[in-house]
Motif scaffolding. Structure first.
Motif, PDB file in Angstrom:
ATOM      1  N   ARG A 170     -54.475 -31.021  38.750  1.00 57.62           N
ATOM      2  CA  ARG A 170     -54.579 -29.673  38.200  1.00 57.62           C
ATOM      3  C   ARG A 170     -54.491 -28.605  39.292  1.00 57.62           C
ATOM      4  O   ARG A 170     -53.797 -27.595  39.150  1.00 57.62           O
ATOM      5  CB  ARG A 170     -55.908 -29.545  37.453  1.00 57.62           C
ATOM      6  N   GLU A 171     -55.177 -28.862  40.406  1.00 59.71           N
ATOM      7  CA  GLU A 171     -55.195 -27.931  41.529  1.00 59.71           C
ATOM      8  C   GLU A 171     -53.785 -27.729  42.093  1.00 59.71           C
ATOM      9  O   GLU A 171     -53.354 -26.602  42.348  1.00 59.71           O
ATOM     10  CB  GLU A 171     -56.150 -28.495  42.600  1.00 59.71           C
ATOM     11  N   GLY A 172     -53.071 -28.847  42.240  1.00 62.91           N
ATOM     12  CA  GLY A 172     -51.691 -28.778  42.750  1.00 62.91           C
ATOM     13  C   GLY A 172     -50.815 -27.950  41.828  1.00 62.91           C
ATOM     14  O   GLY A 172     -49.996 -27.133  42.280  1.00 62.91           O
ATOM     15  N   ALA A 173     -50.994 -28.131  40.523  1.00 63.25           N
ATOM     16  CA  ALA A 173     -50.180 -27.402  39.546  1.00 63.25           C
ATOM     17  C   ALA A 173     -50.473 -25.906  39.609  1.00 63.25           C
ATOM     18  O   ALA A 173     -49.560 -25.074  39.508  1.00 63.25           O
ATOM     19  CB  ALA A 173     -50.457 -27.936  38.144  1.00 63.25           C
ATOM     20  N   MET A 174     -51.753 -25.558  39.803  1.00 60.88           N
ATOM     21  CA  MET A 174     -52.095 -24.135  39.871  1.00 60.88           C
ATOM     22  C   MET A 174     -51.558 -23.492  41.148  1.00 60.88           C
ATOM     23  O   MET A 174     -51.067 -22.368  41.130  1.00 60.88           O
ATOM     24  CB  MET A 174     -53.610 -23.954  39.760  1.00 60.88           C
ATOM     25  N   ARG A 175     -51.632 -24.242  42.253  1.00 64.55           N
ATOM     26  CA  ARG A 175     -51.054 -23.713  43.506  1.00 64.55           C
ATOM     27  C   ARG A 175     -49.560 -23.473  43.343  1.00 64.55           C
ATOM     28  O   ARG A 175     -49.028 -22.464  43.797  1.00 64.55           O
ATOM     29  CB  ARG A 175     -51.254 -24.709  44.649  1.00 64.55           C
ATOM     30  N   PHE A 176     -48.920 -24.437  42.699  1.00 64.33           N
ATOM     31  CA  PHE A 176     -47.470 -24.334  42.497  1.00 64.33           C
ATOM     32  C   PHE A 176     -47.120 -23.105  41.658  1.00 64.33           C
ATOM     33  O   PHE A 176     -46.298 -22.274  42.067  1.00 64.33           O
ATOM     34  CB  PHE A 176     -46.942 -25.612  41.833  1.00 64.33           C
TER      35      PHE A 176
END
Ligand code: PLP
Length: 423
Positions: free
Chosen positions: A348-354
Motif C-alpha cells: 500500500r505504501e509503495g502504491a501511495m508513493r507512486f
C-alpha cells in the motif's frame, strides 16, 4: 458500412439544405397541427416526437449510431450507464425473479443487483465467470430470467467467455445481457457471439473526453420472447397502460426496446439530455481512432511495467501469459482496451508513493478517456475496507488501476518511470 464509417457518418443523414452536423434539438416538446395526430402518438400508433423524456431527434440519432455499431435492431439512450443496466434488467425481471451475474462486474452493477433491486424483490447470484459450464449451470433456477456479464470487467480486466454464457442462458430460456463498455463495438460486438442485449456506459470510451455521463441499451432482436411466453409476461401479455398492446407482437424484434421507452423511461424518467447526446456523438466520431491508440499505448505500457524491477505484477488481457490472454485473442482480436492494473512493490505504501509522485498522469475517479489517469482503490474507492477485507474483495492493497490515454506513449512511460523511482 464498416464500423469506422458508422462512427463518422452513422445515425444522422441530413436532407437537402439541412444542417451537416447533427443538430441539438434542445426542446422538451414538439408541436402538432391536429389533436388527432398527437393522439396517435400517445397510442403508439404513429411514430414521432412529443416529449423529450420519451424521444428526442438528437438522442435517437446517437442511439441509432450505437445500434448500427453493435449490429442491433433497436437501441435507446439513457441518462447514465447505471440507468442502462437498471432498464435492461427490470424490463424483463420483476419481483420474484432471479438474475445470474458474473461476480467481477462493475461495482455499481453489483450494488444495483444485490442491494437496490433486492429491495424490489429481484434476487441475484454472483458467479465466478471462469467456472465450467456444468458448474455454472447449478446456479440457474426456474425463476432465473436474465444472465449478466461484462465483455471486459471494470476494473478486474477479466474477459467474459460470451459464447459459454450465451449457451447457458439460452439453455435456461434467458437472454444474455452483456455490458460492452470497456471493449466498445470497435473491439468486440457481443451479438456475433450469441449475446442478446448489450448495455453501455457511454461515459467512458464512447464519449472519450470525460464530458457527458450517459448510457445505452441495444437489442439484437434475436431473443424470441413469444417462444418463452409464460416467462416474460411484460413483453407477451397486454400492457393495460397502453390500451392492451403486446410489445413482442406489435413491435416484433423491436418490442424489448419499445417497452423500455414506453414503460420504463416514461415512468422512471432516466432519459438522456440532447446536449449530452450531442457531446457523446462528437466522441463517437473518433471512437475507432481512439480505441486503436488506447490499445496500442496500453500494450506498450503493460510490457514496460511487466519488465520493471519496481513492479510486482501486471494484469492486462493483452499480455501473453495473462490469465485472460486466450479469451482476449478470441473475443478481442484487434485490441483489449486502455485499462490495466498493476502492483508496485512495497504494498500500500509503495502504491501511495507512486501515485503521489506522478506529474502528468492525474489521480481521478474516472477511466477510459483521452487523458491517462490512475486510481488507487485502497486509498480511494475502497478506502473504507481494512487490509483483510481488501484481499477478500479481490482488491490488493497495492493495486493501481491505470487508464492509459492517447498521449504520446513516450511521455506516459517517462512519467511512470520517474514515479516508480519513488517506490
Ligand atoms: C462506469 C461503468 C458503468 C456505470 O456507468 P455510469 O455512466 O457511470 O452510470 C457501468 N458499467 C461499466 C463497465 C462501467 O465502467
Amino acid at each position: 458500412m464498416k464500423k469506422s464509417t458508422i462512427c463518422v457518418q452513422g445515425g444522422y443523414t441530413p436532407g437537402n439544405g439541412e444542417a451537416r452536423v447533427l443538430p441539438i434539438t434542445q426542446s422538451t416538446t414538439f408541436k402538432y397541427d391536429t389533436s388527432e395526430e398527437m393522439g396517435k402518438l400517445f397510442d403508439l400508433e404513429a411514430e414521432g416526437y412529443f416529449y423529450t423524456r420519451l424521444a428526442n431527434p438528437t438522442c435517437d440519432a446517437v442511439a441509432k449510431k450505437i445500434c448500427d455499431l453493435e449490429g442491433g435492431v433497436a437501441a435507446t439512450l439513457t441518462s447514465s450507464g447505471q440507468a442502462a443496466t437498471l432498464y435492461a434488467v427490470t424490463n424483463i425481471c420483476e419481483a420474484g425473479d432471479h438474475v445470474v451475474c458474473a461476480a467481477k462486474v462493475y461495482g455499481g452493477t453489483s450494488n444495483l443487483l444485490n442491494v437496490t433491486l433486492k429491495r424490489f424483490g429481484i434476487s441475484c447470484t454472483l458467479v465466478d465467470q471462469d467456472l465450467s459450464e456444468e458448474e455454472l449451470e447449478t446456479y440457474f433456477r426456474p425463476e432465473t430470467k436474465a444472465v449478466f456479464g461484462e465483455t471486459i470487467a471494470n476494473p478486474a480486466g477479466s474477459v467474459l467467455d460470451i459464447e459459454k454464457f450465451a449457451r447457458l442462458a439460452h439453455k435456461h430460456g434467458c437472454p444474455l445481457i452483456v455490458d460492452n463498455t470497456f471493449a466498445t463495438p470497435i473491439n468486440c460486438t457481443p451479438f456475433t457471439f450469441g449475446a442478446d442485449i448489450v448495455t453501455h456506459s457511454t461515459t467512458k470510451y464512447m464519449d472519450g473526453h470525460a464530458m457527458a455521463v450517459g448510457g445505452c441499451v441495444v437489442d439484437s432482436g434475436n431473443f424470441d420472447w413469444m417462444a418463452h411466453e409464460d416467462r416474460y409476461p411484460g413483453l407477451t401479455t397486454p400492457d393495460e397502460s397502453y390500451h392492451g398492446i403486446v410489445y413482442a407482437e406489435k413491435f416484433g424484434k423491436c418490442g424489448y426496446i419499445q417497452k423500455i421507452v414506453a414503460q420504463l423511461t416514461r415512468d422512471m424518467g432516466a432519459c438522456q439530455s440532447p446536449m449530452n447526446a450531442f457531446l457523446t456523438n462528437v466522441g463517437l466520431e473518433t471512437l475507432h481512432l481512439r480505441m486503436a491508440r488506447h490499445c496500442e499505448n496500453a500494450q506498450k505500457v503493460a510490457h514496460y511495467l511487466k519488465n520493471h524491477e519496481k513492479v510486482a505484477w501486471v494484469e492486462y488481457a493483452g499480455l501473453e501469459g495473462d490469465k485472460y490472454y486466450d479469451l482476449a485473442r478470441k473475443y478481442l482480436p484487434n485490441g483489449v482496451c486502455g485499462v490495466l492494473s498493476f502492483g508496485p512493490k512495497g504494498g500500500r505504501e509503495g502504491a501511495m508513493r507512486f501515485t503521489n509522485a506522478l506529474k502528468m498522469i492525474a489521480i481521478v475517479t474516472h477511466v477510459a478517456d483521452a487523458r491517462t489517469c490512475v486510481l488507487h482503490p485502497a486509498s480511494h474507492t475502497h478506502r473504507q475496507l481494512n487490509e483483510q477485507q481488501l484481499v477478500e474483495a479481490g482488491v490488493l492493497p497495492e493495486l493501481i488501476r491505470l487508464s492509459v490515454g492517447i498521449e504520446d506513449v513516450e511521455d506516459i512511460l517517462a512519467d511512470l518511470e520517474q514515479a516508480l523511482q519513488a517506490v
